[in-house]
Motif scaffolding. Structure first.
Motif, PDB file in Angstrom:
ATOM      1  N   VAL A  42     -43.777  22.029 -96.288  1.00 13.20           N
ATOM      2  CA  VAL A  42     -44.869  22.819 -96.855  1.00 13.20           C
ATOM      3  C   VAL A  42     -45.411  22.151 -98.111  1.00 13.20           C
ATOM      4  O   VAL A  42     -46.623  22.047 -98.305  1.00 13.20           O
ATOM      5  N   ASP A  43     -44.516  21.679 -98.989  1.00 11.17           N
ATOM      6  CA  ASP A  43     -44.917  21.020-100.238  1.00 11.17           C
ATOM      7  C   ASP A  43     -44.104  19.739-100.406  1.00 11.17           C
ATOM      8  O   ASP A  43     -42.993  19.761-100.937  1.00 11.17           O
ATOM      9  N   PRO A  44     -44.624  18.599 -99.940  1.00  7.54           N
ATOM     10  CA  PRO A  44     -43.878  17.331-100.032  1.00  7.54           C
ATOM     11  C   PRO A  44     -43.600  16.870-101.459  1.00  7.54           C
ATOM     12  O   PRO A  44     -42.779  15.982-101.659  1.00  7.54           O
ATOM     13  N   THR A  45     -44.266  17.479-102.452  1.00  9.47           N
ATOM     14  CA  THR A  45     -44.029  17.064-103.843  1.00  9.47           C
ATOM     15  C   THR A  45     -42.783  17.703-104.442  1.00  9.47           C
ATOM     16  O   THR A  45     -42.500  17.493-105.628  1.00  9.47           O
ATOM     17  N   LEU A  46     -42.041  18.459-103.657  1.00  7.91           N
ATOM     18  CA  LEU A  46     -40.837  19.113-104.180  1.00  7.91           C
ATOM     19  C   LEU A  46     -39.775  18.125-104.652  1.00  7.91           C
ATOM     20  O   LEU A  46     -38.944  18.447-105.484  1.00  7.91           O
ATOM     21  N   GLY A  47     -39.769  16.935-104.093  1.00  8.62           N
ATOM     22  CA  GLY A  47     -38.805  15.940-104.546  1.00  8.62           C
ATOM     23  C   GLY A  47     -37.700  15.639-103.564  1.00  8.62           C
ATOM     24  O   GLY A  47     -36.749  14.940-103.908  1.00  8.62           O
ATOM     25  N   GLY A  48     -37.796  16.153-102.357  1.00 10.19           N
ATOM     26  CA  GLY A  48     -36.804  15.800-101.354  1.00 10.19           C
ATOM     27  C   GLY A  48     -35.589  16.707-101.354  1.00 10.19           C
ATOM     28  O   GLY A  48     -35.478  17.652-102.136  1.00 10.19           O
TER      29      GLY A  48
ATOM     30  N   ARG B 217     -53.505  28.797-103.055  1.00 12.38           N
ATOM     31  CA  ARG B 217     -53.967  30.142-103.425  1.00 12.38           C
ATOM     32  C   ARG B 217     -52.814  31.085-103.755  1.00 12.38           C
ATOM     33  O   ARG B 217     -53.050  32.249-104.106  1.00 12.38           O
ATOM     34  N   THR B 218     -51.591  30.624-103.646  1.00 13.74           N
ATOM     35  CA  THR B 218     -50.428  31.476-103.907  1.00 13.74           C
ATOM     36  C   THR B 218     -50.167  31.546-105.404  1.00 13.74           C
ATOM     37  O   THR B 218     -49.900  30.536-106.043  1.00 13.74           O
ATOM     38  N   GLU B 219     -50.251  32.741-105.961  1.00 17.23           N
ATOM     39  CA  GLU B 219     -50.157  32.927-107.403  1.00 17.23           C
ATOM     40  C   GLU B 219     -48.702  33.078-107.846  1.00 17.23           C
ATOM     41  O   GLU B 219     -47.868  33.620-107.132  1.00 17.23           O
ATOM     42  N   ALA B 220     -48.447  32.606-109.070  1.00 12.51           N
ATOM     43  CA  ALA B 220     -47.135  32.768-109.691  1.00 12.51           C
ATOM     44  C   ALA B 220     -47.349  33.344-111.090  1.00 12.51           C
ATOM     45  O   ALA B 220     -47.922  32.672-111.946  1.00 12.51           O
ATOM     46  N   PRO B 221     -46.953  34.577-111.331  1.00 10.68           N
ATOM     47  CA  PRO B 221     -47.184  35.185-112.643  1.00 10.68           C
ATOM     48  C   PRO B 221     -46.386  34.497-113.741  1.00 10.68           C
ATOM     49  O   PRO B 221     -45.356  33.863-113.488  1.00 10.68           O
ATOM     50  N   ASN B 222     -46.854  34.627-114.981  1.00 10.15           N
ATOM     51  CA  ASN B 222     -46.169  34.008-116.115  1.00 10.15           C
ATOM     52  C   ASN B 222     -44.753  34.547-116.297  1.00 10.15           C
ATOM     53  O   ASN B 222     -43.870  33.833-116.773  1.00 10.15           O
ATOM     54  N   THR B 223     -44.540  35.798-115.917  1.00 14.14           N
ATOM     55  CA  THR B 223     -43.195  36.362-116.047  1.00 14.14           C
ATOM     56  C   THR B 223     -42.205  35.616-115.158  1.00 14.14           C
ATOM     57  O   THR B 223     -41.038  35.447-115.516  1.00 14.14           O
ATOM     58  N   LEU B 224     -42.671  35.143-113.995  1.00 10.95           N
ATOM     59  CA  LEU B 224     -41.791  34.394-113.098  1.00 10.95           C
ATOM     60  C   LEU B 224     -41.472  33.019-113.683  1.00 10.95           C
ATOM     61  O   LEU B 224     -40.347  32.525-113.566  1.00 10.95           O
TER      62      LEU B 224
ATOM     63  N   LEU C 292     -39.957  23.192-113.062  1.00  7.13           N
ATOM     64  CA  LEU C 292     -41.075  22.832-112.191  1.00  7.13           C
ATOM     65  C   LEU C 292     -40.691  22.943-110.717  1.00  7.13           C
ATOM     66  O   LEU C 292     -41.476  23.420-109.893  1.00  7.13           O
ATOM     67  N   THR C 293     -39.472  22.520-110.399  1.00  3.13           N
ATOM     68  CA  THR C 293     -39.038  22.583-109.003  1.00  3.13           C
ATOM     69  C   THR C 293     -38.814  24.028-108.564  1.00  3.13           C
ATOM     70  O   THR C 293     -39.147  24.393-107.427  1.00  3.13           O
ATOM     71  N   LEU C 294     -38.256  24.847-109.445  1.00  2.74           N
ATOM     72  CA  LEU C 294     -38.098  26.270-109.126  1.00  2.74           C
ATOM     73  C   LEU C 294     -39.443  26.920-108.824  1.00  2.74           C
ATOM     74  O   LEU C 294     -39.586  27.675-107.860  1.00  2.74           O
ATOM     75  N   LEU C 295     -40.432  26.605-109.652  1.00  2.00           N
ATOM     76  CA  LEU C 295     -41.762  27.176-109.456  1.00  2.00           C
ATOM     77  C   LEU C 295     -42.360  26.706-108.137  1.00  2.00           C
ATOM     78  O   LEU C 295     -42.884  27.510-107.342  1.00  2.00           O
ATOM     79  N   LYS C 296     -42.289  25.396-107.869  1.00  4.10           N
ATOM     80  CA  LYS C 296     -42.869  24.863-106.633  1.00  4.10           C
ATOM     81  C   LYS C 296     -42.160  25.404-105.394  1.00  4.10           C
ATOM     82  O   LYS C 296     -42.801  25.773-104.402  1.00  4.10           O
ATOM     83  N   ALA C 297     -40.830  25.441-105.449  1.00  3.10           N
ATOM     84  CA  ALA C 297     -40.072  25.915-104.286  1.00  3.10           C
ATOM     85  C   ALA C 297     -40.335  27.396-104.025  1.00  3.10           C
ATOM     86  O   ALA C 297     -40.476  27.820-102.869  1.00  3.10           O
ATOM     87  N   SER C 298     -40.417  28.191-105.089  1.00  2.00           N
ATOM     88  CA  SER C 298     -40.699  29.614-104.928  1.00  2.00           C
ATOM     89  C   SER C 298     -42.087  29.820-104.337  1.00  2.00           C
ATOM     90  O   SER C 298     -42.290  30.670-103.460  1.00  2.00           O
ATOM     91  N   ARG C 299     -43.055  29.045-104.812  1.00  2.00           N
ATOM     92  CA  ARG C 299     -44.420  29.162-104.300  1.00  2.00           C
ATOM     93  C   ARG C 299     -44.488  28.728-102.828  1.00  2.00           C
ATOM     94  O   ARG C 299     -45.163  29.357-102.017  1.00  2.00           O
ATOM     95  N   ALA C 300     -43.776  27.634-102.492  1.00  2.00           N
ATOM     96  CA  ALA C 300     -43.761  27.173-101.101  1.00  2.00           C
ATOM     97  C   ALA C 300     -43.144  28.215-100.185  1.00  2.00           C
ATOM     98  O   ALA C 300     -43.636  28.461 -99.073  1.00  2.00           O
ATOM     99  N   LEU C 301     -42.061  28.851-100.634  1.00  2.00           N
ATOM    100  CA  LEU C 301     -41.419  29.888 -99.822  1.00  2.00           C
ATOM    101  C   LEU C 301     -42.342  31.089 -99.651  1.00  2.00           C
ATOM    102  O   LEU C 301     -42.446  31.648 -98.551  1.00  2.00           O
ATOM    103  N   ALA C 302     -43.011  31.495-100.727  1.00  2.00           N
ATOM    104  CA  ALA C 302     -43.924  32.626-100.636  1.00  2.00           C
ATOM    105  C   ALA C 302     -45.053  32.332 -99.648  1.00  2.00           C
ATOM    106  O   ALA C 302     -45.407  33.178 -98.817  1.00  2.00           O
ATOM    107  N   ALA C 303     -45.616  31.125 -99.728  1.00  2.00           N
ATOM    108  CA  ALA C 303     -46.685  30.754 -98.802  1.00  2.00           C
ATOM    109  C   ALA C 303     -46.174  30.726 -97.371  1.00  2.00           C
ATOM    110  O   ALA C 303     -46.863  31.164 -96.441  1.00  2.00           O
ATOM    111  N   TYR C 304     -44.959  30.229 -97.178  1.00  2.00           N
ATOM    112  CA  TYR C 304     -44.370  30.149 -95.835  1.00  2.00           C
ATOM    113  C   TYR C 304     -44.122  31.537 -95.261  1.00  2.00           C
ATOM    114  O   TYR C 304     -44.276  31.756 -94.054  1.00  2.00           O
TER     115      TYR C 304
END
Length: 346
Positions: free
Chosen positions: A37-43, A261-268, A288-300
């Protein structure tokens, strides 16, 4: 006289085992899907027993993904003719569909084989200095898989660190000055009992998961039955799982489209920082990885906004290999991460 019947021709073996048919190992499969979903996660770093489907899962996921559009003769899978490197001297600039690359980086591989080197044959026969691409060129826009990554030689580790940071392979040797894109999902596997991974490389992996041999007989039997069915009739077995793989591929493509388009609030994001401080993570790559992985999971999962539930689900695979050692705490990584999550994300 009746002619003897000809023996049936053996069936061509399919490229990969169906991803959907892999039994168990849900965390490993989810980690791999998130990188799709997000190849920039770092593997992904996969540690565990031999024979638990690590390499099978990587190849199955790559085969599941839609092919990439690339220039037919380009050695680095350039998506457009104008992006083909000058040194490539490509004759066929037509666009074709190619399978998502999966390249193995074996132990003991030479530096020249990884980054590329002078084409000796052309130099001798024609007197020309020409570049022969290496494994990093072939892996561009795909997956680079390293088995027993913890046994990789230090100078190869240093090369991978440089390329992972820049997304570009630079070769300055033998009178050559070459550069080309080298963006790939790095997947490493190994057995922790055979040696630890260098901290510099460990930190480059966005996600890490542990896999283990199934302990219950029913699961082990199901693994054997499916593998045996695949070995006896590969095409038939793949047909049985084609619908599930196609549905998963469609879900990944939809998640890719929804990701921006998947939003991540500042509280997260504050929760991400709190968790990284609690595990003692160095630098800010953990947040950064937590944010990206959470967003990828939400989109998925089809959610328009990232929630704490998404963060809780990805936190163990993002933080386990970033957990600072505590000689006074003998609990395992999983127990410590669960304790931190319970304390900071009630």
């Amino acid at each position: 006289m009746r002619e003897p019947a000809l023996a049936p021709r053996p069936q061509a073996r399919p490229a990969a085992y169906p991803f959907s048919a892999i039994v168990g190992q849900e965390e490993m499969k989810l980690a791999l899907v998130l990188t799709a979903v997000d190849p920039t996660l770092g593997g992904v770093l996969i540690f565990g027993d031999r024979g638990t489907g690590k390499s099978t899962a990587v190849r199955a996921l790559a085969a599941l993904l839609p092919p990439i559009e690339a220039v037919a003769g380009c050695p680095v899978n350039s998506p457009r003719p104008e992006m083909v490197p000058d040194w490539a001297r490509v004759a066929d600039l037509s666009l074709v569909m190619k399978p998502t690359p999966v390249v193995d980086l074996p132990l003991g591989v030479s530096e020249d084989r990884v980054v590329g080197a002078l084409d000796i044959e052309r130099a001798i026969s024609r007197g020309e200095k020409a570049y022969e691409p290496g494994l990093l060129a072939r892996a561009n826009r795909g997956y680079l898989y390293i088995d027993e990554v913890n046994l990789l030689e230090d100078h190869i580790v240093d090369l991978l660190l440089d390329v992972a940071q820049s997304g570009e392979n630079v070769v300055e040797r033998d009178g050559l000055s070459i550069r080309h894109p080298a963006r790939f999902v790095l997947v490493g596997s190994g057995n922790p009992e055979e040696g630890e991974l260098r901290p510099q490389l460990l930190d480059r992996f966005g996600l890490s998961v542990d896999v283990a041999t199934p302990k219950d007989p029913a699961t082990r039997v199901e693994v054997v039955l499916r593998r045996d069915a695949y070995d006896r009739d590969p095409l038939g077995f793949m047909g049985q799982w084609a619908a599930q793989d196609q549905a998963l591929c469609a879900a990944i493509l939809m998640a890719r489209g929804a990701l921006p388009r998947t939003e991540a609030p500042n509280t997260l994001i504050y929760d991400c920082a709190t968790l990284c401080l609690a595990v003692g993570s160095d630098g800010l790559r953990g947040e950064l990885t937590l944010l990206k992985a959470s967003r990828a999971l939400a989109a998925y999962q089809g959610a328009s906004k990232v929630t704490r539930d998404h963060l809780r689900q990805v936190a163990p695979m993002v933080l386990a290999h970033r957990l600072r050692r505590d000689p006074l705490d003998e609990a395992g990584q999983g127990v410590r991460i669960a304790r931190i999550l319970a304390e900071h994300l009630p």
